[in-house]
Design an enzyme around this catalytic site. Structure first.
Site, PDB file in Angstrom:
ATOM      1  N   CYS A  58      10.514  10.489  -1.636  1.00 46.93           N
ATOM      2  CA  CYS A  58      10.767   9.776  -2.888  1.00 46.93           C
ATOM      3  C   CYS A  58      11.936  10.463  -3.587  1.00 46.93           C
ATOM      4  CB  CYS A  58       9.522   9.812  -3.758  1.00 46.93           C
ATOM      5  SG  CYS A  58       9.803   9.108  -5.383  1.00 46.93           S
ATOM      6  N   ASN A  93      -4.408   8.346   4.311  1.00 43.89           N
ATOM      7  CA  ASN A  93      -4.258   7.592   5.559  1.00 43.89           C
ATOM      8  C   ASN A  93      -2.789   7.574   5.949  1.00 43.89           C
ATOM      9  OD1 ASN A  93      -5.619   5.819   7.611  1.00 43.89           O
ATOM     10  ND2 ASN A  93      -3.943   4.473   6.983  1.00 43.89           N
ATOM     11  N   GLU A  94      -2.517   7.994   7.150  1.00 47.23           N
ATOM     12  CA  GLU A  94      -1.150   7.954   7.683  1.00 47.23           C
ATOM     13  C   GLU A  94      -0.123   8.374   6.625  1.00 47.23           C
ATOM     14  OE1 GLU A  94      -0.213   4.318   9.766  1.00 47.23           O
ATOM     15  OE2 GLU A  94      -1.286   5.014  11.531  1.00 47.23           O
ATOM     16  N   HIS A 120      -3.916  -8.831  13.140  1.00 43.13           N
ATOM     17  CA  HIS A 120      -4.108  -7.596  13.900  1.00 43.13           C
ATOM     18  C   HIS A 120      -5.475  -7.673  14.567  1.00 43.13           C
ATOM     19  CE1 HIS A 120      -4.403  -3.383  14.941  1.00 43.13           C
ATOM     20  NE2 HIS A 120      -3.191  -3.162  14.456  1.00 43.13           N
ATOM     21  N   GLU A 132      -2.940  -8.077   7.400  1.00 38.47           N
ATOM     22  CA  GLU A 132      -3.248  -7.690   8.785  1.00 38.47           C
ATOM     23  C   GLU A 132      -4.217  -8.646   9.465  1.00 38.47           C
ATOM     24  OE1 GLU A 132      -2.129  -3.054   8.943  1.00 38.47           O
ATOM     25  OE2 GLU A 132      -4.101  -3.457   8.096  1.00 38.47           O
ATOM     26  N   LYS A 133      -4.191  -9.905   9.014  1.00 35.66           N
ATOM     27  CA  LYS A 133      -5.172 -10.857   9.570  1.00 35.66           C
ATOM     28  C   LYS A 133      -4.902 -11.198  11.031  1.00 35.66           C
ATOM     29  CE  LYS A 133      -2.791 -14.660   7.239  1.00 35.66           C
ATOM     30  NZ  LYS A 133      -2.029 -13.732   6.390  1.00 35.66           N
ATOM     31  N   GLU A 152      -7.046   5.891  15.464  1.00 38.40           N
ATOM     32  CA  GLU A 152      -6.796   4.446  15.386  1.00 38.40           C
ATOM     33  C   GLU A 152      -5.931   4.023  16.567  1.00 38.40           C
ATOM     34  OE1 GLU A 152      -5.070   3.490  11.577  1.00 38.40           O
ATOM     35  OE2 GLU A 152      -6.800   4.212  10.489  1.00 38.40           O
ATOM     36  N   CYS A 165       4.489   8.087  -5.447  1.00 39.09           N
ATOM     37  CA  CYS A 165       5.450   9.166  -5.240  1.00 39.09           C
ATOM     38  C   CYS A 165       4.651  10.410  -4.862  1.00 39.09           C
ATOM     39  CB  CYS A 165       6.221   9.390  -6.546  1.00 39.09           C
ATOM     40  SG  CYS A 165       6.929  11.030  -6.686  1.00 39.09           S
ATOM     41  N   ARG A 181       0.850  -1.192   0.000  1.00 41.93           N
ATOM     42  CA  ARG A 181       0.000   0.000   0.000  1.00 41.93           C
ATOM     43  C   ARG A 181       0.880   1.234   0.000  1.00 41.93           C
ATOM     44  NH1 ARG A 181      -2.325   0.120   6.296  1.00 41.93           N
ATOM     45  NH2 ARG A 181      -0.277   0.083   7.262  1.00 41.93           N
TER      46      ARG A 181
HETATM   47  C1  GLA Z   1      -2.363   2.126  11.034  1.00 40.49           C
HETATM   48  C2  GLA Z   1      -3.014   2.122   9.669  1.00 40.49           C
HETATM   49  C3  GLA Z   1      -4.031   1.023   9.562  1.00 40.49           C
HETATM   50  C4  GLA Z   1      -3.446  -0.302  10.011  1.00 40.49           C
HETATM   51  C5  GLA Z   1      -2.896  -0.143  11.406  1.00 40.49           C
HETATM   52  C6  GLA Z   1      -2.255  -1.404  11.936  1.00 40.49           C
HETATM   53  O1  GLA Z   1      -3.228   2.626  11.994  1.00 40.49           O
HETATM   54  O2  GLA Z   1      -3.641   3.353   9.426  1.00 40.49           O
HETATM   55  O3  GLA Z   1      -4.476   0.929   8.231  1.00 40.49           O
HETATM   56  O4  GLA Z   1      -2.437  -0.693   9.127  1.00 40.49           O
HETATM   57  O5  GLA Z   1      -1.916   0.866  11.438  1.00 40.49           O
HETATM   58  O6  GLA Z   1      -1.768  -1.202  13.225  1.00 40.49           O
END
Ligand code: GLA
Length: 653
Positions: free
Chosen positions: A151, A142-143, A350, A347-348, A299, A108, A104
Site C-alpha cells: 500500500c 487468508n492469503e 468456482h 465465485e459462483k 486450498e 492497508c 475483499r
Molecule cells: C484462494 C482463496 C479462496 C478462493 C480461491 C479461489 O484459495 O483463498 O478464498 O478465492 O482462491 O480459487
C-alpha cells in the site's frame, strides 16, 4: 491421518442446508474444514455488535460430526461499516488511486485502525471458542498479499519510514545504502522519504527493494497482531496461514514461517497446462523446505476455478492425482476451496466438493472417493521427504532480479523452473532452501539465479564447497549486495574464488548461440552470455558462434574438497545437470518411464514410495524390491506396478 476437507462458508446457507452438509461431509470422508474465512460481517454486523449464535451452532454441529475445525480468524474481508467509518483503511496504489470496498482484502496492511479492529475480533473469537472440542487449528487471515501486496498511502509511508529507521538507524546510513548520491536523491529529513510511487522514470532500486521487504513485513505484522492474541488466549492451538500458490512474490516466506506452527499452501495448477504439475512440484518442495516438516495443502480446486480467462474443469482423475502429488511431496492435509458451490457472488463458477448439481455429480463422487481412499493410509501422516539436492531461493534476490534497468529482463520463476524441471523429470528429489541455510546434508546445491547475494550466504556456499559439496551456479548470480549495490572488482565478486573465474561483461542474447563442449559434442545456449576470464576453472564448453566465439561458456573448478560449476549461458540443462548429478553421486528415486513422478516419504519404521503417472499413456514401473500397494491390496507385495494415465500407487517398503 491425512486431514481431508474444504473451506466451509456456512453463512451462505440455511440451517437446513447446513444439516445436510454434515451428512454429506461424513459421506465424503471430510475430517477437517477451515471455517469462517469471510464471516466478519456476519458475526459483527455493526461495530461491537456481535452475533455469534449461528456460528456456535455451526461449531457444535461440526464437533458432533467429529469434524475438526481449522478456524479462520475472519479478518480477510473487513465489513463495509469499517471502511465507512474509517475510509483511511482502504489501500492506495502506486499511482495514488485509493481502492474501494466491495470486493475483499480491502485494507492497508499498515493501518492501525484495521489492525486494532482485527485484534478485537480475534480476541472475541478466541475467547469464545477456546477449549471448543471442534477447534483444532487457527487459520489467520487468508492469503495475505494475494490482492494487496503493498500500500502506498500516507499511513504506509509513515510506517515505511519507521521500518527504515529501525533498519538503518541514521539517515546517513540510509543515504549510503540507497546510493542517494545518484540523481540528486540525498535525503536531509526522514519525512522526505516516500514509498516508491509512480515517478518520471526508474525509482531508486534500493528504495524499491526495501519497499518489497517492508511490505512483506507490514503484512507479517498483521499476521503477528492476530497470532499474539491467539498465543495468549489459546496457547496450545497450532497456528497457520495459507500462502498463495504456486509461489508468491509478495511475501518472503522465509521470514514468515518461523512464526507459524505449520505451513500451508493453496495450489491451483492450470488443467490446460500439461506441465502445470512441475510448477506445482516446485512450490511444494519450497513450502516443505521452509520448515522441514509436513505441510498442509489448505486450498485447491476440486475441478475448475473461475479466475482465469478460460477455466477448464479437472478431467477425471486429475484432482486425485494432484492431491496425491501434494501428499507425495510432504503434505499431511488435502483441503479444497470450497465445500459447497455458492449460487451468487464472485465465485459462483468456482468448483466445490458439492457443486451446483449437488451430490449426484462427478465432482462429489471423485472427492468422496478420495476421502475414503485417504482414510485407508493414516500411517503416511508425519512421514518425511528427504532430498540430496538443494536448489537455492531467496525473496530479496527475486525482488532485486526483477527490478528495472538491468542488462536484460529475467524472470526468477522461469529460471528456477528451467533448473528444477530436469531434476523433477529425472525423479531427483529436491529441497528448495534459503541460501544461508546449513547445506552440509546435500550432495549437490543448484543456484539458478541468485542476483542478490549477501556475504553470509556467499560464505555459506564457500564452506559448503570447501567441505566437499558440489555446486552449480548459473549466470547473473552474486552481482549485488543486500542494498542492490554491485560488488566491485569483477563479477561475481563474492563467488569468484569458489568458481575460479571472473565475469567481465554481460552479453544477453536475443537468439541462441552455439556451444562447443570440451568432449567434442556441441549444443546451444539461450537468454544470456558472458565474457568470462578463467582464474583457475577449466572450460567445459566454449561459445561456438557470435562475438564471444572461443571464450569460456560453462566451467568447472575444484575448490577445497568440492567442485563448483558455472554456466554463463542457458545450455540444455538436462544433460548438464545429469553430468553434475553423476559426479556428485546424486541418484534418482527410481528409474521410471517418462511422466512418472516417484517420491519417497520416510517414516520411522517404513518408507512409502509414491508413484504418480502424469502422462497420458498407461505405464508399467518395475520396483527395486517387492512391495504392497496400499491403495489396491496391502496384503500382496508386487514386483511391478501398472499405472493408468493419472494413476497413483503407494508402495510400502
Ligand atoms: C484462494 C482463496 C479462496 C478462493 C480461491 C479461489 O484459495 O483463498 O478464498 O478465492 O482462491 O480459487
Amino acid at each position: 491421518m491425512i486431514r481431508y476437507g474444504a473451506d466451509y462458508n456456512p453463512e451462505h446457507w440455511s440451517e437446513e442446508v447446513r444439516r445436510e452438509d454434515l451428512k454429506l461431509m461424513a459421506e465424503a470422508g471430510v475430517t477437517m474444514v477451515t471455517a469462517g474465512i469471510y464471516s466478519w460481517a456476519a458475526v459483527e454486523p455493526r461495530p461491537g455488535e456481535y452475533d455469534f449464535g449461528w456460528f456456535d451452532d455451526v461449531m457444535a454441529g461440526l464437533a458432533g460430526a467429529g469434524i475438526q475445525v481449522c478456524l479462520a480468524t475472519m479478518t480477510a474481508s473487513p465489513p463495509p461499516w469499517l471502511s465507512r467509518l474509517h475510509p483511511e483503511i482502504l489501500p492506495v496504489r502506486a499511482d495514488g488511486v485509493r481502492l474501494s470496498p466491495g470486493a475483499r482484502q480491502q485494507f492497508c496492511p499498515s493501518s492501525p485502525v484495521y489492525r486494532s479492529h482485527a485484534a478485537r475480533l480475534v480476541t472475541e473469537l478466541a475467547t469464545r471458542y477456546a477449549g471448543h472440542p471442534a477447534l483444532a487449528m487457527w487459520h489467520v487471515g487468508n492469503e495475505f498479499g494475494c490482492h494487496i501486496r503493498a500500500c502506498h498511502c500516507d499511513e504506509s509511508a509513515a510506517d515505511f519510514r519507521r521500518w527504515l529507521e529501525e533498519r538503518y538507524g541514521t539517515l546517513e546510513a540510509l543515504n549510503d545504502a540507497w546510493t542517494t548520491t545518484f540523481w540528486s536523491q540525498h535525503y536531509a529529513e526522514w519525512e522526505e522519504i516516500l514509498p516508491p510511487r509512480v515517478a518520471p522514470t526508474f525509482p531508486n532500486p534500493a528504495q524499491q527493494l526495501d519497499f518489497h521487504r517492508f511490505s512483506s513485513d507490514a503484512l507479517l505484522e498483521c499476521f503477528l497482531t492476530e497470532q499474539r492474541v491467539l498465543r495468549r488466549v489459546t496457547p496450545d492451538v497450532p497456528i497457520t496461514t495459507n500462502f498463495v500458490g504456486l509461489v508468491q512474490k509478495a511475501l518472503d516466506w522465509h521470514t514468515w514461517t518461523p512464526h507459524e506452527d505449520v505451513v500451508s499452501l493453496d495450489s491451483y495448477p492450470d488443467p490446460y497446462d500439461p506441465r502445470a504439475h512441475v510448477e506445482a512440484a516446485f512450490a511444494y518442495d519450497l513450502v516443505r523446505s521452509t520448515k522441514d516438516q509436513p505441510w498442509l495443502l489448505l486450498e485447491q480446486a476440486p475441478s475448475a476455478v473461475n479466475w482465469r480467462s478460460r477455466n477448464s474443469p479437472k478431467p477425471p482423475g486429475a484432482m486425485r492425482l494432484g492431491s496425491w502429488q501434494a501428499i507425495a511431496q510432504g503434505a499431511d492435509a488435502v483441503l479444497f476451496f470450497q465445500w459447497r458451490q455458492t449460487s451468487g457472488g464472485a465465485e459462483k463458477f468456482h468448483s466445490a466438493m458439492v457443486p451446483h448439481g449437488g451430490r449426484d455429480t462427478r465432482t462429489f463422487r471423485e472427492t468422496s472417493s478420495l476421502g475414503r481412499e485417504l482414510a485407508r493410509v493414516p500411517e503416511l501422516a508425519g512421514t518425511r521427504v528427504r532430498a540430496d539436492v538443494a536448489l537455492l531461493h531467496d525473496w530479496p534476490s527475486w525482488w532485486g532480479l526483477e527490478l528495472d534497468s538491468h542488462p536484460a529482463s529475467l524472470e526468477q520463476l522461469e529460471t528456477h523452473l528451467a533448473h528444477y524441471a530436469p531434476l523433477f523429470d529425472a525423479n531427483v528429489t529436491c529441497d528448495v532452501v534459503h541460501p544461508a541455510r546449513d547445506l552440509s546434508r546435500y550432495k549437490l546445491v543448484v543456484v539458478p539465479n541468485l542476483y542478490l547475494l549477501e556475504q553470509a550466504a556467499a560464505d555459506n556456499l564457500r564452506a559448503y564447497v570447501d567441505g566437499g559439496g558440489h555446486l552449480l551456479v548459473s549466470y547473473f548470480s552474486g552481482i549485488v549486495d543486500g542494498c542492490d549495490r554491485a560488488y566491485l572488482g569483477g563479477h561475481p565478486a563474492p563467488l569468484r574464488d569458489i568458481l575460479g573465474l571472473r565475469v567481465d561483461e554481460f552479453w544477453p542474447l536475443d537468439d541462441s548461440i552455439a556451444l562447443d563442449f570440451a568432449d567434442g559434442t556441441t549444443g546451444s545456449g539461450t537468454i544470456w552470455a558472458e565474457w568470462i576470464e578463467l582464474e583457475g576453472a577449466s572450460a567445459v564448453a566454449s561459445f561456438g558462434s557470435g562475438e564471444l566465439i572461443g571464450r569460456p561458456a560453462i566451467t568447472r573448478h575444484e575448490f577445497g574438497d568440492g567442485v563448483a560449476w558455472y554456466a554463463g549461458t542457458r545450455p540444455d540443462l538436462g544433460p548438464l545437470l545429469g553430468r553434475v548429478c553423476a559426479e556428485a553421486g546424486v541418484t534418482p528415486v527410481l528409474e521410471a518411464p517418462p511422466g512418472v513422478q516417484a517420491v519417497v516419504r520416510h517414516g520411522e519404521e517404513s518408507a512409502y514410495l509414491i508413484l504418480l503417472n502424469h502422462g497420458t499413456e498407461p505405464v508399467t514401473v518395475d520396483l527395486p524390491r517387492p512391495a504392497p500397494d496400499l491403495l489396491t491390496d496391502p496384503s500382496r507385495p508386487v514386483r511391478e506396478v501398472r499405472l493408468a494415465p493419472r494413476g497413483v500407487a503407494v508402495l510400502k517398503g
